[in-house]
Design an enzyme around this catalytic site. Structure first.
Site, mmCIF file in Angstrom:
data_model
loop_
_atom_site.group_PDB
_atom_site.id
_atom_site.type_symbol
_atom_site.label_atom_id
_atom_site.label_comp_id
_atom_site.label_asym_id
_atom_site.label_seq_id
_atom_site.Cartn_x
_atom_site.Cartn_y
_atom_site.Cartn_z
ATOM 1 N N LYS A 22 1.183 -1.391 -0.187
ATOM 2 C CA LYS A 22 -0.343 -0.205 0.063
ATOM 3 C C LYS A 22 0.746 1.307 -0.074
ATOM 4 C CE LYS A 22 -2.060 1.962 4.230
ATOM 5 N NZ LYS A 22 -1.832 3.711 4.256
ATOM 6 N N ASN A 23 2.149 1.410 0.899
ATOM 7 C CA ASN A 23 2.990 2.451 0.729
ATOM 8 C C ASN A 23 3.664 2.982 -0.082
ATOM 9 O OD1 ASN A 23 1.432 3.009 3.627
ATOM 10 N ND2 ASN A 23 2.789 2.517 5.009
ATOM 11 N N CYS A 116 -6.159 13.150 12.544
ATOM 12 C CA CYS A 116 -7.112 11.577 11.776
ATOM 13 C C CYS A 116 -6.775 10.688 13.497
ATOM 14 C CB CYS A 116 -6.059 11.002 11.151
ATOM 15 S SG CYS A 116 -4.723 10.079 11.499
ATOM 16 N N ARG A 121 -2.069 14.981 12.103
ATOM 17 C CA ARG A 121 -0.632 14.956 11.002
ATOM 18 C C ARG A 121 -0.503 15.831 10.242
ATOM 19 N NH1 ARG A 121 -1.503 9.735 10.025
ATOM 20 N NH2 ARG A 121 -0.550 9.251 7.801
ATOM 21 N N ASP A 305 3.964 0.458 12.199
ATOM 22 C CA ASP A 305 2.402 0.122 10.949
ATOM 23 C C ASP A 305 2.195 -1.396 11.918
ATOM 24 O OD1 ASP A 305 1.812 1.950 9.996
ATOM 25 O OD2 ASP A 305 2.695 1.587 7.807
ATOM 26 N N ARG A 397 -8.409 -1.050 4.029
ATOM 27 C CA ARG A 397 -7.670 1.024 3.086
ATOM 28 C C ARG A 397 -6.847 -0.125 3.048
ATOM 29 N NH1 ARG A 397 -6.132 4.434 7.362
ATOM 30 N NH2 ARG A 397 -4.993 5.036 5.824
HETATM 31 C C1 UD1 Z 1 3.937 6.740 6.015
HETATM 32 C C2 UD1 Z 1 2.949 5.678 6.017
HETATM 33 C C3 UD1 Z 1 2.854 4.938 7.214
HETATM 34 C C4 UD1 Z 1 3.317 4.894 8.151
HETATM 35 C C5 UD1 Z 1 4.646 5.776 7.832
HETATM 36 C C6 UD1 Z 1 5.597 6.282 9.571
HETATM 37 C C7 UD1 Z 1 2.343 5.567 3.603
HETATM 38 C C8 UD1 Z 1 1.417 6.678 2.505
HETATM 39 N N1 UD1 Z 1 1.808 6.075 5.167
HETATM 40 O O1 UD1 Z 1 2.840 7.780 6.675
HETATM 41 O O2 UD1 Z 1 1.421 3.594 7.125
HETATM 42 O O3 UD1 Z 1 2.814 4.795 9.202
HETATM 43 O O4 UD1 Z 1 4.977 6.926 6.694
HETATM 44 O O5 UD1 Z 1 6.317 4.715 8.921
HETATM 45 O O6 UD1 Z 1 3.498 5.270 2.927
HETATM 46 N N2 UD1 Z 1 5.531 14.556 10.663
HETATM 47 C C9 UD1 Z 1 5.753 15.666 11.027
HETATM 48 N N3 UD1 Z 1 5.254 16.500 10.322
HETATM 49 C C10 UD1 Z 1 5.004 16.435 8.675
HETATM 50 C C11 UD1 Z 1 5.058 15.242 8.331
HETATM 51 C C12 UD1 Z 1 5.301 14.198 9.335
HETATM 52 O O7 UD1 Z 1 5.184 16.194 12.382
HETATM 53 O O8 UD1 Z 1 5.140 17.593 7.615
HETATM 54 C C13 UD1 Z 1 4.940 13.710 11.954
HETATM 55 C C14 UD1 Z 1 3.879 12.723 11.979
HETATM 56 O O9 UD1 Z 1 3.027 13.314 12.560
HETATM 57 C C15 UD1 Z 1 4.156 11.510 12.868
HETATM 58 C C16 UD1 Z 1 5.552 11.454 12.633
HETATM 59 O O10 UD1 Z 1 6.528 12.773 11.864
HETATM 60 O O11 UD1 Z 1 4.231 11.600 14.051
HETATM 61 C C17 UD1 Z 1 5.635 10.534 10.855
HETATM 62 O O12 UD1 Z 1 4.795 10.755 10.109
HETATM 63 P P1 UD1 Z 1 5.389 10.238 8.368
HETATM 64 O O13 UD1 Z 1 6.474 10.045 8.200
HETATM 65 O O14 UD1 Z 1 4.905 11.566 7.191
HETATM 66 O O15 UD1 Z 1 4.118 9.268 7.834
HETATM 67 P P2 UD1 Z 1 3.298 9.109 6.797
HETATM 68 O O16 UD1 Z 1 4.337 9.812 5.381
HETATM 69 O O17 UD1 Z 1 2.209 10.152 6.674
#
Ligand code: UD1
Length: 419
Positions: A22-23, A116, A121, A305, A397
């Site tokens: 998925k990711n 969420c 997020r 995850d 999902r």
């Molecule tokens: C992706 C994965 C998700 C997985 C996560 C962490 C996809 C579609 N989803 O989500 O399944 O759980 O990586 O391995 O690939 N953060 C900030 N600011 C930002 C962006 C992120 O503070 O601008 C924080 C988030 O709130 C969270 C942490 O960073 O606490 C990790 O988020 P991130 O690595 O960005 O996860 P996703 O890309 O959303």
């Protein structure tokens, strides 16, 4: 509404192909708008999040069609740099269209999901990456508009290795003028999959898998063919299911090298794990032991995850298991439902303490998020009696036909419709 009915208490036995990740499929589909051609993605999992991504692609002007497990995306026509709120809201990872559309069109306007299930997020790191390449970002309520006549390569220093921000940075940089260095980049295997696709399209990218990604912008990208890598979190879920229920399962089309911390934890719990090329075999005959403390971290650490499914497998493990969630703020929402099945779990902030119990019992439970829902299914397989798992829209999902997968592994699992 669908309900997954699981009758637990019998051991698993069977063989299962691991679905595509998925990711990986979601950012790859978004990346295809950068090309002015036809891309083919093979081994695509049938997931509601992938369907939501396809709806966004169609809205912005791509022609998309499917054939078996392949998705064809033709992005050769004009592309519209705007995604309506209703489409954005269907899927959190739609934020990846920010970099993709900005890069293709020089501007983008879309709404961003707020908090969420897993906690807030924020998108500050995504915006930092785009601003570092010269984009002007205007935030108005939930809506974000980015403009950059022409993006310019530059240095992007990510203070946290965010997966999505790294992907957005890569998408924005591959067609920017000049060189970009992304430091503090996420090292997840899915980032490498994105690099492989972008290279096949003609992009100059290297370093994915390490903390530093180097990119030299090119003017145009062509379409390309890409096979989606195996889903390491779906594989971890099936292995946790076998640890919970007992028995022996064989996963093929898997990538054991991408999930070593999960395999090691399952071994510490007393499971026998054998790996081969694209193959993982797990056997659990004796009682489970605590794996010791589990601390989630960005890759190559223990994946956040996989924390909920592993927690579910540890509920009957001898001793005490401490789990510390460092990636997301609110990732224990499945705990009350696990308690209703007889689990002994205490939580304080980002720490959960699980004391092994003798037995679990089936219950009527509801998934509160994707991986939390998977955890409830894993617990149900190791519980006596019947569990009714509602909230399957969260599970769908990320898991392609969970009932079918569990049945292939010898479980008594059925998806039923409820009024
Ligand atoms: C992706 C994965 C998700 C997985 C996560 C962490 C996809 C579609 N989803 O989500 O399944 O759980 O990586 O391995 O690939 N953060 C900030 N600011 C930002 C962006 C992120 O503070 O601008 C924080 C988030 O709130 C969270 C942490 O960073 O606490 C990790 O988020 P991130 O690595 O960005 O996860 P996703 O890309 O959303």
């Amino acid at each position: 509404m669908s309900v997954l009915k699981i009758t637990g208490g019998c051991s698993l036995s069977g063989s299962l192909r691991v679905q595509g990740a998925k990711n990986s499929v979601l950012p790859l589909l978004a990346a295809s708008v950068l090309t002015e051609g036809l891309s083919v993605f093979r081994n695509c999992p049938r997931l509601s999040d992938a369907e939501a991504t396809v709806r966004i692609l169609r809205h912005v002007g791509c022609r998309v069609y499917g054939e078996g497990d392949a998705l064809y995306v033709d992005a050769s026509g004009p592309i519209r740099p705007e995604v309506p709120d209703a489409l954005m809201r269907q899927m959190r990872s739609s934020v990846i269209f920010l970099g993709a559309l900005l890069s293709r069109c020089g501007e983008v306007s879309l709404s961003l999901p707020g908090g969420c299930e897993l906690g807030p997020r924020p998108v500050d790191l995504h915006l930092l990456a785009l601003r570092s390449l010269g984009a002007e970002v205007i935030e108005a309520g939930d809506r974000i508009c980015c403009r950059a006549g022409a993006l310019k390569g530059g240095r992007i220093d990510l203070p946290f290795a965010s997966v999505g921000a790294t992907e957005n940075a890569m998408l924005a940089a591959v067609r920017a003028a000049g060189s970009t260095v992304i430091s503090g980049a996420a090292r997840e295997p899915e980032i490498r999959d994105l690099q492989d696709y972008l290279r096949a399209c003609g992009a100059l990218v290297s370093g994915a898998g390490s903390g530093t990604i180097r990119i030299v912008g090119v003017e145009k990208l062509r379409g390309a063919e890409k096979r989606i890598l195996p889903d390491r979190i779906a594989a971890a879920t099936w292995l946790a299911a076998c640890a919970s229920a007992g028995g022996r399962i064989r996963l093929y089309d898997a990538c054991p090298a991408h999930m070593l911390p999960v395999l090691r934890a399952l071994e510490r719990m007393g499971c026998a794990v054998k790996t081969g090329e694209n193959l993982i075999v797990l056997e659990r005959t004796g009682p489970l032991k605590s794996p010791g403390p589990i601390i989630t971290r960005p890759h190559p650490g223990f994946p956040t995850d996989a924390q909920p499914p592993l927690m579910a497998a540890a509920l009957r493990a001898r001793g005490t298991t401490v789990m510390i969630e460092t990636v997301f703020e609110n990732r224990f929402r499945h705990v009350p439902a696990l308690r209703s099945m007889g689990a002994d779990i205490r939580t304080a902030g980002r720490t959960a303490i699980i004391r092994g119990v003798e037995g679990l019992h089936g219950a009527e439970v509801r998934a509160s998020d994707l991986r939390g829902g998977a955890a409830l299914a894993v617990a149900a397989l190791g519980a006596e009696g019947e569990t009714l798992l509602r909230g399957m829209e969260h599970v769908e999902r990320g898991y392609e036909d969970m009932a079918g997968a569990l049945t292939a592994l010898g479980a008594d699992a059925r998806l039923c419709e409820e009024e």
